[in-house]
Design a protein around this motif. Structure first.
Motif, PDB file in Angstrom:
ATOM      1  N   LEU A   1     -26.582  15.157  32.815  1.00 42.54           N
ATOM      2  CA  LEU A   1     -25.703  15.307  31.657  1.00 42.54           C
ATOM      3  C   LEU A   1     -26.141  16.478  30.790  1.00 42.54           C
ATOM      4  O   LEU A   1     -25.313  17.248  30.303  1.00 42.54           O
ATOM      5  CB  LEU A   1     -25.711  14.013  30.837  1.00 42.54           C
ATOM      6  CG  LEU A   1     -24.931  12.827  31.408  1.00 42.54           C
ATOM      7  CD1 LEU A   1     -25.268  11.559  30.631  1.00 42.54           C
ATOM      8  CD2 LEU A   1     -23.432  13.096  31.349  1.00 42.54           C
ATOM      9  N   ALA A   2     -27.450  16.608  30.601  1.00 43.67           N
ATOM     10  CA  ALA A   2     -27.967  17.689  29.759  1.00 43.67           C
ATOM     11  C   ALA A   2     -27.681  19.060  30.365  1.00 43.67           C
ATOM     12  O   ALA A   2     -27.492  20.037  29.636  1.00 43.67           O
ATOM     13  CB  ALA A   2     -29.471  17.503  29.550  1.00 43.67           C
ATOM     14  N   ARG A   3     -27.647  19.139  31.705  1.00 42.68           N
ATOM     15  CA  ARG A   3     -27.381  20.414  32.375  1.00 42.68           C
ATOM     16  C   ARG A   3     -25.892  20.717  32.488  1.00 42.68           C
ATOM     17  O   ARG A   3     -25.507  21.816  32.879  1.00 42.68           O
ATOM     18  CB  ARG A   3     -27.978  20.406  33.792  1.00 42.68           C
ATOM     19  CG  ARG A   3     -29.497  20.443  33.832  1.00 42.68           C
ATOM     20  CD  ARG A   3     -29.974  20.698  35.257  1.00 42.68           C
ATOM     21  NE  ARG A   3     -29.555  19.640  36.160  1.00 42.68           N
ATOM     22  CZ  ARG A   3     -30.288  18.584  36.488  1.00 42.68           C
ATOM     23  NH1 ARG A   3     -31.485  18.437  35.943  1.00 42.68           N
ATOM     24  NH2 ARG A   3     -29.844  17.675  37.326  1.00 42.68           N
ATOM     25  N   GLY A   4     -25.033  19.734  32.165  1.00 39.90           N
ATOM     26  CA  GLY A   4     -23.603  19.941  32.356  1.00 39.90           C
ATOM     27  C   GLY A   4     -23.224  19.917  33.818  1.00 39.90           C
ATOM     28  O   GLY A   4     -22.417  20.723  34.267  1.00 39.90           O
ATOM     29  N   SER A   5     -23.824  18.989  34.590  1.00 38.91           N
ATOM     30  CA  SER A   5     -23.618  18.948  36.039  1.00 38.91           C
ATOM     31  C   SER A   5     -22.341  18.215  36.405  1.00 38.91           C
ATOM     32  O   SER A   5     -21.708  17.561  35.577  1.00 38.91           O
ATOM     33  CB  SER A   5     -24.816  18.265  36.707  1.00 38.91           C
ATOM     34  OG  SER A   5     -26.018  18.944  36.405  1.00 38.91           O
ATOM     35  N   GLY A   6     -21.987  18.294  37.683  1.00 42.23           N
ATOM     36  CA  GLY A   6     -20.782  17.658  38.191  1.00 42.23           C
ATOM     37  C   GLY A   6     -21.031  16.256  38.703  1.00 42.23           C
ATOM     38  O   GLY A   6     -22.115  15.680  38.528  1.00 42.23           O
ATOM     39  N   THR A   7     -20.017  15.726  39.386  1.00 42.27           N
ATOM     40  CA  THR A   7     -20.037  14.332  39.808  1.00 42.27           C
ATOM     41  C   THR A   7     -21.214  14.020  40.718  1.00 42.27           C
ATOM     42  O   THR A   7     -21.872  12.997  40.557  1.00 42.27           O
ATOM     43  CB  THR A   7     -18.726  13.989  40.550  1.00 42.27           C
ATOM     44  OG1 THR A   7     -17.619  14.419  39.765  1.00 42.27           O
ATOM     45  CG2 THR A   7     -18.615  12.500  40.795  1.00 42.27           C
ATOM     46  N   ARG A   8     -21.486  14.893  41.681  1.00 44.60           N
ATOM     47  CA  ARG A   8     -22.566  14.611  42.626  1.00 44.60           C
ATOM     48  C   ARG A   8     -23.906  14.524  41.925  1.00 44.60           C
ATOM     49  O   ARG A   8     -24.716  13.634  42.210  1.00 44.60           O
ATOM     50  CB  ARG A   8     -22.586  15.680  43.718  1.00 44.60           C
ATOM     51  CG  ARG A   8     -23.761  15.579  44.682  1.00 44.60           C
ATOM     52  CD  ARG A   8     -23.911  14.210  45.288  1.00 44.60           C
ATOM     53  NE  ARG A   8     -22.830  13.835  46.175  1.00 44.60           N
ATOM     54  CZ  ARG A   8     -22.608  12.604  46.588  1.00 44.60           C
ATOM     55  NH1 ARG A   8     -23.367  11.601  46.166  1.00 44.60           N
ATOM     56  NH2 ARG A   8     -21.606  12.332  47.403  1.00 44.60           N
ATOM     57  N   SER A   9     -24.166  15.425  40.981  1.00 41.00           N
ATOM     58  CA  SER A   9     -25.435  15.383  40.264  1.00 41.00           C
ATOM     59  C   SER A   9     -25.521  14.144  39.386  1.00 41.00           C
ATOM     60  O   SER A   9     -26.564  13.486  39.307  1.00 41.00           O
ATOM     61  CB  SER A   9     -25.603  16.639  39.419  1.00 41.00           C
ATOM     62  OG  SER A   9     -26.819  16.602  38.694  1.00 41.00           O
TER      63      SER A   9
ATOM     64  N   SER B   1     -23.319  27.404  41.474  1.00 39.11           N
ATOM     65  CA  SER B   1     -23.119  26.818  40.156  1.00 39.11           C
ATOM     66  C   SER B   1     -21.630  26.736  39.855  1.00 39.11           C
ATOM     67  O   SER B   1     -20.802  27.386  40.504  1.00 39.11           O
ATOM     68  CB  SER B   1     -23.810  27.670  39.088  1.00 39.11           C
ATOM     69  OG  SER B   1     -23.161  28.927  38.959  1.00 39.11           O
ATOM     70  N   PHE B   2     -21.283  25.955  38.847  1.00 35.95           N
ATOM     71  CA  PHE B   2     -19.885  25.822  38.453  1.00 35.95           C
ATOM     72  C   PHE B   2     -19.308  27.167  38.033  1.00 35.95           C
ATOM     73  O   PHE B   2     -18.162  27.503  38.368  1.00 35.95           O
ATOM     74  CB  PHE B   2     -19.773  24.803  37.314  1.00 35.95           C
ATOM     75  CG  PHE B   2     -18.367  24.558  36.843  1.00 35.95           C
ATOM     76  CD1 PHE B   2     -17.420  24.030  37.692  1.00 35.95           C
ATOM     77  CD2 PHE B   2     -18.006  24.853  35.534  1.00 35.95           C
ATOM     78  CE1 PHE B   2     -16.111  23.795  37.256  1.00 35.95           C
ATOM     79  CE2 PHE B   2     -16.710  24.624  35.085  1.00 35.95           C
ATOM     80  CZ  PHE B   2     -15.756  24.093  35.942  1.00 35.95           C
TER      81      PHE B   2
END
Length: 373
Positions: free
Chosen positions: A169-177, A320-321
């Motif tokens: 969450l802190a990194r702004g990751s996607g669903t898999r992370s 990355s996104f």
């Protein structure tokens, strides 16, 4: 070294005969291991003629030591053989002595074979934690192949899962992370993801084991350590108890979503991809092409995954996104046709009408993925 207690305590039964009572947390842990291995934790012992080898990755810490002790129970029943691998990262003074002590304890539990594997942690810019993880899994992979193990058990707990989701969450990751740590990944199994860290400590106490406590787990220099010792306790204090369990529950929900989307994306990738051999005979290469119209017809969640699969299929890293958005922008036909740099030396560009390269009319507009030598 004597084997530890199996977690049973004496209790009166009819006629004054002692009746063993299994400690509840030990029983819970046994059920979790048995369920993931597909064996029974109760009932009549049924030894098999040639039991498969299961390895436990053990640092000597409470989580992995508790897992080793629980797995040893099934080895004593003759249903599986259980060995262990202790990875010495050689990142702390005295690490060799810690590894030796862990190996002695594991052999005392009856695990066999027990290997110590020292590794060189190469810092490649990803940070010491990521570098240590890469070296550790390399050692475990090699040990599993060499010893013929069917699976490797890892001692990650619910608390580890909560920390992973929070960091994602802190990194702004996607669903898999955000899906966190997988219960199963290839030959790796994590049976303790429904167990709290405090419960592994309790198992060690019940079984008379003295685990090693890694000082880096509370070192504020490490991001995960700060999440463990500062952020999660703060959230518990401010929002009430149960935050770790809630994060774990979110991970389980998101893992199911991620698995479904990944399968859909894999199917779409195979439907759309064109694999084209390029280069000279002495340096053959593979080029991947994806059609514009096919990509545009996908929902964004699938399109991003298909673009990422193309990069990974060429040996690159998960983009990355931001890099995926840059690749996706090529479909808009606004500005440059690329190339866009992705992770792992992979580039993507769009075949435009102005390119003086041999292609038929159907190639125009395709996204082309290449990996630089």
């Amino acid at each position: 070294m004597a084997l530890p207690s199996d977690g049973a305590s004496g209790g009166a039964s009819g006629g004054g005969r002692p009746r063993p009572r299994l400690d509840p947390v030990v029983a819970k842990a046994r059920n979790l291991v048995a369920a993931l291995l597909g064996i029974s934790s109760t009932g009549k012992v049924r030894p098999v003629p040639d039991p498969p080898l299961v390895l436990v990755a053990c640092s000597g810490g409470p989580d992995s030591l508790a897992l080793a002790a629980v797995a040893a129970f099934f080895a004593h029943r003759g249903e599986i053989r259980v060995g262990a691998v202790v990875v010495d990262h050689r990142m702390q003074p005295g690490s060799a002595a810690v590894a030796d002590a862990a190996a002695r304890t594991l052999r005392g539990l009856g695990l066999d074979p027990v290997q110590i594997r020292a590794v060189d942690v190469e810092h490649d810019g990803a940070g010491p934690e990521a570098a240590a993880r890469t070296a550790r899994y390399g050692a475990l992979d090699a040990a599993a192949v060499e010893l013929g193990a069917v699976v490797v058990l890892l001692g990650h707990t619910l608390d580890d899962q909560a920390e992973s989701v929070l960091l994602g969450l802190a990194r702004g990751s996607g669903t898999r992370s955000l899906a966190g740590i997988r219960e199963r990944r290839g030959s790796y199994l994590r049976p303790f993801l429904d167990l709290r860290r405090a419960e592994t400590l309790a198992i060690c106490e019940v079984l008379g084991l003295e685990p090693w406590h890694d000082p880096t787990n509370t070192d504020p220099a490490f991001t995960r350590s700060r999440a463990r010792t500062v952020v999660l306790p703060f959230l518990e204090a401010q929002l009430g108890p149960g935050i770790a369990a809630s994060l774990h529950r979110s991970a389980r929900i998101l893992a199911a979503d991620a698995d479904y989307l990944d399968q859909l994306a894999s199917d779409e990738f195979e439907r759309l991809v064109e694999r084209v051999p390029v280069g000279v005979r002495t340096l053959p290469r593979l080029e991947l092409r994806l059609p514009e119209d096919g990509l545009r017809g996908l929902a964004p969640a699938l399109r991003h995954r298909v673009l990422a699969l193309a990069a990974v299929a060429l040996g690159g890293n998960q983009p990355s996104f931001e890099r995926l958005l840059a690749a996706e922008a090529l479909l808009a036909r606004c500005g440059s046709a690329g190339p866009v740099e992705l992770a792992g030396k992979v580039t993507v560009s769009r075949i435009s009408r102005s390119q003086s390269i041999p292609h038929d009319g159907s190639s125009y507009g395709k996204l082309v993925f290449r990996r630089n030598a």
